[in-house]
Scaffold this active site. Sequence first.
Site, PDB file in Angstrom:
ATOM      1  N   GLU A   1       0.884  -1.173   0.000  1.00  0.00           N
ATOM      2  CA  GLU A   1       0.000   0.000   0.000  1.00  0.00           C
ATOM      3  C   GLU A   1       0.912   1.210   0.000  1.00  0.00           C
ATOM      4  O   GLU A   1       1.500   1.545   1.031  1.00  0.00           O
ATOM      5  CB  GLU A   1      -0.884   0.011   1.255  1.00  0.00           C
ATOM      6  CG  GLU A   1      -1.846  -1.162   1.350  1.00  0.00           C
ATOM      7  CD  GLU A   1      -2.952  -1.090   0.326  1.00  0.00           C
ATOM      8  OE1 GLU A   1      -3.166  -0.011  -0.248  1.00  0.00           O
ATOM      9  OE2 GLU A   1      -3.579  -2.123   0.070  1.00  0.00           O
TER      10      GLU A   1
ATOM     11  N   CYS B   1      -3.108   8.829   2.988  1.00  0.00           N
ATOM     12  CA  CYS B   1      -2.693   8.311   1.685  1.00  0.00           C
ATOM     13  C   CYS B   1      -3.793   8.439   0.648  1.00  0.00           C
ATOM     14  O   CYS B   1      -3.527   8.465  -0.546  1.00  0.00           O
ATOM     15  CB  CYS B   1      -2.306   6.850   1.834  1.00  0.00           C
ATOM     16  SG  CYS B   1      -3.610   5.885   2.600  1.00  0.00           S
TER      17      CYS B   1
END
Length: 522
Positions: free
Chosen positions: A255, A294
């Site tokens: 990720e 993010c």
Amino acid sequence: MKLESYVEGRWQAGRADGRPLVDPVNGEVLGSVDATGVDGAAALDYARRTGGPALRAMTFAERGALLRAVADALAARRESYTGIARRNSGNTAFDAAVDIDGGIGTLKVYARYGKELGDARMIAEPGTVSLARDDLFAAAHVWTTLPGAALHINAFNFPSWGLWEKAAVAILAGVPVVAKPASATAWLAHQMVRDVIEAGVLPDGVLSLVCGAGEGLLEGLRPFDALAFTGSADTALTLRAHANVLAAAPRINIEADSINATILGPDAGPGDAVFDLLVREVTGGLTVKAGQMCTNIRRILVPAGRLDAVRDALADKAGRIVIGDPADEAVRMGPLVSKAQQDAAFAGLQQLTRDARIIVGGGVPGALSGGDADKGAFFAPTLLECADPDAARAVHEIEVFGPVSTLMPYRDPAHAAELARRGGGSLAISIFSDDGDFAAATAAAVAPAHGRIMVVDAGVGKNHTGHQYAIAHCVHGGPGRAGGGEELGGLRGLRFYMQRSAVQGAPALLGRLAGAAAEASL
Ligand code: NAP
């Protein structure tokens, strides 16, 4: 205070002084974190030998009950965590809640999934396929738990959510966890794990924690292990290229960072609900966790004719955000987590100005409500405008991990989708429009480049869950530069920790297997 690591069933202190833990509001040193001499390979081995068999002996329902007990142990200490998040991460109470309650909530969601899967230890996909005449020979697909350990390496921005969203899925699947929080903000993860260990709710070896650099972790990975990483693309590359990661071939989930976009539909203008909803969402993205998410909106794509209106509305909102010491309840936005992050964000902003001009922000805020402008890591909410997004590169490629977003015009729906895809693969995108044809066509056009697509119209209004927020029931992760990973997504998350096998045999044999399994489509 010096954070310790919990490995091989006991707390261990690193041998060196380690890295300082700092309050980013004023630069005060709060303690240190170090794992020098803590044997990462031994930690993984212990998890494999001790926690793994204990978990695999349990049913999904029993593992779900473990998760519920962890959630309850954390909820009992909930209030003590907000102060840690404020001091070590500069979080407002809201920022802290996103992290802490997000973690506890995800544990509860997976506890419920465990209950639903019931008294089984494996999963059978629905249906069989006949491989011979008269159905004498057939095939079914079953999922069984990998007999390894999970190494979870987490980013600094979610010391709680990042820890628990990964651990919940691994433990439900039956895989023990060795978690490594990012050093800069490890205090919260450390305290939470300490509380869970003290509560005595997990079998030995199910959860280990390495606070510090983590010697031997990558070298200690073996086949059947799982490496789940959240952080920057640069670190992801280092991990992917590590000799033992290549040799031992554990499962890997990455990720990484992402240049997410939001799109205002061609139908939407000032006075429309979707226009206001987009402005609200972008402003929230700049504010929450000081933009250190993010999934944050890094690019705002608007019809060329709406550029002025969106710019004015966003500049107005951004200029009104109260910034300073989160100990002051009026403060809506705290600092970045460290001076290093502040430096990195300023350097990134410098690169964005190759393509875009600064509309608001762009420096240390002029007025702070508490906190130290010099020693703290404050960064003003910053809006840029890129007049020519076709020629631009930096705005599509550089993630400034802070309260920074760039406005840019699009000509037509196809151009909007094309610009969105210039992110090279992103975690999340949102579309704000009442034009169903536009929204559906754009969702389909951007889907190959995005892990999650949120579409908001006036009917949805404020009932949506937010562009930025990863939801346990929905997949989290994105293709390309976002890492190519996939987490959560309800039961889909279990796939990473389980092996799918095609079993071929007589229908009666397949029936036996199915009888011992929970039926689910992963
Ligand atoms: P980072 O610098 O890449 O660090 C992430 C983690 O990797 C930390 O725990 C770090 O440990 C560890 N690490 C660094 N080098 C390592 C090595 N050689 N071997 C093993 N571990 C190593 O990222 P960050 O600054 O913490 O996080 C910010 C980035 O994460 C942003 O780019 C953001 O977009 C991304 N992010 C992505 C997601 C997502 O879900 N896609 C979520 C959150 C954040 P130390 O701290 O001890 O160095």
